[in-house]
Design a protein around this motif. Structure first.
Motif, PDB file in Angstrom:
ATOM      1  N   ILE A  59     -23.096  41.986  37.237  1.00 17.72           N
ATOM      2  CA  ILE A  59     -24.125  42.847  36.665  1.00 17.72           C
ATOM      3  C   ILE A  59     -24.557  42.279  35.320  1.00 17.72           C
ATOM      4  O   ILE A  59     -23.723  42.003  34.448  1.00 17.72           O
ATOM      5  CB  ILE A  59     -23.608  44.292  36.484  1.00 17.72           C
ATOM      6  N   PHE A  60     -25.858  42.084  35.171  1.00 23.30           N
ATOM      7  CA  PHE A  60     -26.445  41.659  33.915  1.00 23.30           C
ATOM      8  C   PHE A  60     -26.710  42.928  33.114  1.00 23.30           C
ATOM      9  O   PHE A  60     -27.532  43.753  33.514  1.00 23.30           O
ATOM     10  CB  PHE A  60     -27.742  40.893  34.181  1.00 23.30           C
ATOM     11  N   VAL A  61     -25.996  43.103  31.984  1.00 24.87           N
ATOM     12  CA  VAL A  61     -26.067  44.332  31.194  1.00 24.87           C
ATOM     13  C   VAL A  61     -26.752  44.051  29.865  1.00 24.87           C
ATOM     14  O   VAL A  61     -26.507  43.027  29.229  1.00 24.87           O
ATOM     15  CB  VAL A  61     -24.646  44.890  30.936  1.00 24.87           C
ATOM     16  N   ALA A  62     -27.605  44.972  29.434  1.00 30.31           N
ATOM     17  CA  ALA A  62     -28.229  44.934  28.110  1.00 30.31           C
ATOM     18  C   ALA A  62     -27.854  46.217  27.388  1.00 30.31           C
ATOM     19  O   ALA A  62     -27.955  47.304  27.954  1.00 30.31           O
ATOM     20  CB  ALA A  62     -29.741  44.814  28.238  1.00 30.31           C
ATOM     21  N   PHE A  63     -27.370  46.078  26.153  1.00 29.61           N
ATOM     22  CA  PHE A  63     -26.967  47.263  25.384  1.00 29.61           C
ATOM     23  C   PHE A  63     -27.244  47.054  23.901  1.00 29.61           C
ATOM     24  O   PHE A  63     -27.433  45.934  23.442  1.00 29.61           O
ATOM     25  CB  PHE A  63     -25.490  47.610  25.631  1.00 29.61           C
ATOM     26  N   THR A  64     -27.261  48.150  23.160  1.00 32.15           N
ATOM     27  CA  THR A  64     -27.478  48.124  21.717  1.00 32.15           C
ATOM     28  C   THR A  64     -26.186  47.757  21.013  1.00 32.15           C
ATOM     29  O   THR A  64     -25.140  48.329  21.301  1.00 32.15           O
ATOM     30  CB  THR A  64     -27.955  49.508  21.221  1.00 32.15           C
ATOM     31  N   GLN A 117     -24.028  46.865  17.149  1.00 31.21           N
ATOM     32  CA  GLN A 117     -23.754  47.609  15.922  1.00 31.21           C
ATOM     33  C   GLN A 117     -24.901  47.557  14.918  1.00 31.21           C
ATOM     34  O   GLN A 117     -24.997  48.402  14.035  1.00 31.21           O
ATOM     35  CB  GLN A 117     -22.452  47.122  15.260  1.00 31.21           C
ATOM     36  N   ASN A 118     -25.808  46.567  15.051  1.00 33.18           N
ATOM     37  CA  ASN A 118     -26.934  46.438  14.132  1.00 33.18           C
ATOM     38  C   ASN A 118     -28.230  47.024  14.683  1.00 33.18           C
ATOM     39  O   ASN A 118     -29.254  46.979  14.019  1.00 33.18           O
ATOM     40  CB  ASN A 118     -27.160  44.965  13.791  1.00 33.18           C
ATOM     41  N   GLY A 119     -28.199  47.525  15.914  1.00 31.62           N
ATOM     42  CA  GLY A 119     -29.396  48.069  16.533  1.00 31.62           C
ATOM     43  C   GLY A 119     -30.159  47.057  17.369  1.00 31.62           C
ATOM     44  O   GLY A 119     -31.223  47.353  17.888  1.00 31.62           O
ATOM     45  N   SER A 120     -29.617  45.856  17.510  1.00 36.68           N
ATOM     46  CA  SER A 120     -30.245  44.813  18.328  1.00 36.68           C
ATOM     47  C   SER A 120     -29.778  44.937  19.770  1.00 36.68           C
ATOM     48  O   SER A 120     -28.760  45.549  20.052  1.00 36.68           O
ATOM     49  CB  SER A 120     -29.868  43.421  17.795  1.00 36.68           C
ATOM     50  N   THR A 121     -30.513  44.311  20.680  1.00 35.58           N
ATOM     51  CA  THR A 121     -30.124  44.300  22.088  1.00 35.58           C
ATOM     52  C   THR A 121     -29.273  43.064  22.371  1.00 35.58           C
ATOM     53  O   THR A 121     -29.634  41.955  21.992  1.00 35.58           O
ATOM     54  CB  THR A 121     -31.369  44.295  22.994  1.00 35.58           C
ATOM     55  N   VAL A 122     -28.158  43.289  23.035  1.00 34.76           N
ATOM     56  CA  VAL A 122     -27.237  42.220  23.414  1.00 34.76           C
ATOM     57  C   VAL A 122     -27.163  42.180  24.931  1.00 34.76           C
ATOM     58  O   VAL A 122     -27.180  43.226  25.587  1.00 34.76           O
ATOM     59  CB  VAL A 122     -25.827  42.489  22.829  1.00 34.76           C
ATOM     60  N   ASN A 123     -27.083  40.989  25.487  1.00 37.49           N
ATOM     61  CA  ASN A 123     -26.961  40.814  26.934  1.00 37.49           C
ATOM     62  C   ASN A 123     -25.574  40.274  27.264  1.00 37.49           C
ATOM     63  O   ASN A 123     -25.050  39.427  26.541  1.00 37.49           O
ATOM     64  CB  ASN A 123     -28.018  39.843  27.450  1.00 37.49           C
ATOM     65  N   GLU A 124     -25.026  40.755  28.349  1.00 34.57           N
ATOM     66  CA  GLU A 124     -23.701  40.301  28.784  1.00 34.57           C
ATOM     67  C   GLU A 124     -23.638  40.366  30.303  1.00 34.57           C
ATOM     68  O   GLU A 124     -24.236  41.257  30.914  1.00 34.57           O
ATOM     69  CB  GLU A 124     -22.633  41.202  28.160  1.00 34.57           C
ATOM     70  N   ILE A 125     -22.915  39.426  30.908  1.00 36.80           N
ATOM     71  CA  ILE A 125     -22.710  39.463  32.353  1.00 36.80           C
ATOM     72  C   ILE A 125     -21.332  40.056  32.625  1.00 36.80           C
ATOM     73  O   ILE A 125     -20.321  39.566  32.106  1.00 36.80           O
ATOM     74  CB  ILE A 125     -22.847  38.075  32.983  1.00 36.80           C
ATOM     75  N   VAL A 126     -21.315  41.101  33.416  1.00 30.23           N
ATOM     76  CA  VAL A 126     -20.074  41.774  33.800  1.00 30.23           C
ATOM     77  C   VAL A 126     -19.681  41.251  35.169  1.00 30.23           C
ATOM     78  O   VAL A 126     -20.402  41.423  36.147  1.00 30.23           O
ATOM     79  CB  VAL A 126     -20.271  43.310  33.829  1.00 30.23           C
ATOM     80  N   SER A 127     -18.504  40.595  35.231  1.00 32.35           N
ATOM     81  CA  SER A 127     -18.048  39.976  36.481  1.00 32.35           C
ATOM     82  C   SER A 127     -17.181  40.884  37.331  1.00 32.35           C
ATOM     83  O   SER A 127     -17.064  40.677  38.532  1.00 32.35           O
ATOM     84  CB  SER A 127     -17.264  38.699  36.169  1.00 32.35           C
ATOM     85  N   SER A 128     -16.549  41.875  36.684  1.00 36.56           N
ATOM     86  CA  SER A 128     -15.694  42.779  37.459  1.00 36.56           C
ATOM     87  C   SER A 128     -15.611  44.136  36.759  1.00 36.56           C
ATOM     88  O   SER A 128     -15.802  44.241  35.557  1.00 36.56           O
ATOM     89  CB  SER A 128     -14.296  42.183  37.631  1.00 36.56           C
ATOM     90  N   LEU A 129     -15.339  45.138  37.559  1.00 36.07           N
ATOM     91  CA  LEU A 129     -15.203  46.503  37.055  1.00 36.07           C
ATOM     92  C   LEU A 129     -13.741  46.915  37.089  1.00 36.07           C
ATOM     93  O   LEU A 129     -13.000  46.421  37.931  1.00 36.07           O
ATOM     94  CB  LEU A 129     -16.041  47.461  37.917  1.00 36.07           C
ATOM     95  N   PRO A 130     -13.288  47.785  36.229  1.00 41.12           N
ATOM     96  CA  PRO A 130     -14.031  48.484  35.183  1.00 41.12           C
ATOM     97  C   PRO A 130     -14.314  47.556  33.993  1.00 41.12           C
ATOM     98  O   PRO A 130     -13.625  46.567  33.766  1.00 41.12           O
ATOM     99  CB  PRO A 130     -13.108  49.627  34.776  1.00 41.12           C
ATOM    100  N   TRP A 131     -15.358  47.930  33.226  1.00 43.88           N
ATOM    101  CA  TRP A 131     -15.763  47.200  32.024  1.00 43.88           C
ATOM    102  C   TRP A 131     -16.125  48.228  30.967  1.00 43.88           C
ATOM    103  O   TRP A 131     -16.680  49.282  31.272  1.00 43.88           O
ATOM    104  CB  TRP A 131     -16.992  46.342  32.334  1.00 43.88           C
ATOM    105  N   ASN A 132     -15.768  47.924  29.712  1.00 39.95           N
ATOM    106  CA  ASN A 132     -16.235  48.782  28.621  1.00 39.95           C
ATOM    107  C   ASN A 132     -16.368  47.962  27.353  1.00 39.95           C
ATOM    108  O   ASN A 132     -15.760  46.901  27.214  1.00 39.95           O
ATOM    109  CB  ASN A 132     -15.338  50.015  28.421  1.00 39.95           C
ATOM    110  N   LYS A 133     -17.177  48.478  26.465  1.00 30.05           N
ATOM    111  CA  LYS A 133     -17.426  47.852  25.171  1.00 30.05           C
ATOM    112  C   LYS A 133     -17.485  48.977  24.154  1.00 30.05           C
ATOM    113  O   LYS A 133     -18.270  49.912  24.290  1.00 30.05           O
ATOM    114  CB  LYS A 133     -18.740  47.089  25.215  1.00 30.05           C
ATOM    115  N   GLU A 134     -16.622  48.906  23.131  1.00 30.30           N
ATOM    116  CA  GLU A 134     -16.625  49.912  22.073  1.00 30.30           C
ATOM    117  C   GLU A 134     -17.008  49.238  20.768  1.00 30.30           C
ATOM    118  O   GLU A 134     -16.437  48.199  20.415  1.00 30.30           O
ATOM    119  CB  GLU A 134     -15.257  50.583  21.953  1.00 30.30           C
ATOM    120  N   ILE A 135     -17.959  49.842  20.062  1.00 28.68           N
ATOM    121  CA  ILE A 135     -18.456  49.275  18.814  1.00 28.68           C
ATOM    122  C   ILE A 135     -18.622  50.378  17.774  1.00 28.68           C
ATOM    123  O   ILE A 135     -18.712  51.554  18.109  1.00 28.68           O
ATOM    124  CB  ILE A 135     -19.808  48.552  19.017  1.00 28.68           C
TER     125      ILE A 135
END
Length: 136
Positions: free
Chosen positions: A50-55, A57-75
């Motif tokens: 899954i190609f993920v785009a998220f905000t 800590q600075n308000g910018s958009t970051v892209n990341e490829i998720v290869s397996s689930l579960p996945w999380n990102k805490e900022i």
């Protein structure tokens, strides 16, 4: 003339005192915005990438490829950021299987603000729901 002069001076002094007192009270009532903890979470049985785009800590958009689930990102998001969000879709050519699912959750200060589930179509393609939340 002396009475008028004293009256004008009194009005100016009382006016300045009022402005000074009310501006101090306003400053005390308004606390500065604070940083917020944000967590993005994907879970489910989807086996594709899954190609993920998220905000970030600075308000910018970051892209990341998720290869397996579960996945999380805490900022920790800076106080100047007014909103955050996450979205995503299959990263070609790494598709999953028909009917597999992904549930996306967006947390702010450990509370779920938005949640949504997506199901892979007949080609194994999945499109995540777009989740967003205000931080104000």
């Amino acid at each position: 003339m002396k009475k008028i002069f004293l009256l004008v001076i009194s009005i100016i002094i009382f006016g300045l005192a009022y402005i000074s007192l009310t501006s101090c009270n306003k400053d005390e009532d308004e606390s500065p915005p604070s940083n917020k903890t944000v967590k993005y979470e994907l879970k489910g049985n989807y086996t594709g990438r899954i190609f993920v785009a998220f905000t970030d800590q600075n308000g910018s958009t970051v892209n990341e490829i998720v290869s397996s689930l579960p996945w999380n990102k805490e900022i920790t998001v800076k106080s100047s950021v007014i909103a955050v969000g996450i979205g995503g879709q299959t990263s070609a050519p790494y598709y999953g299987a028909v009917g597999q699912t992904v549930t996306a959750n967006l947390y702010v200060e450990n509370q779920v603000k938005q949640s949504g589930t997506a199901t892979a179509d007949t080609n194994g393609v999945i499109v995540l729901p777009n989740l967003a939340s205000s931080l104000q």
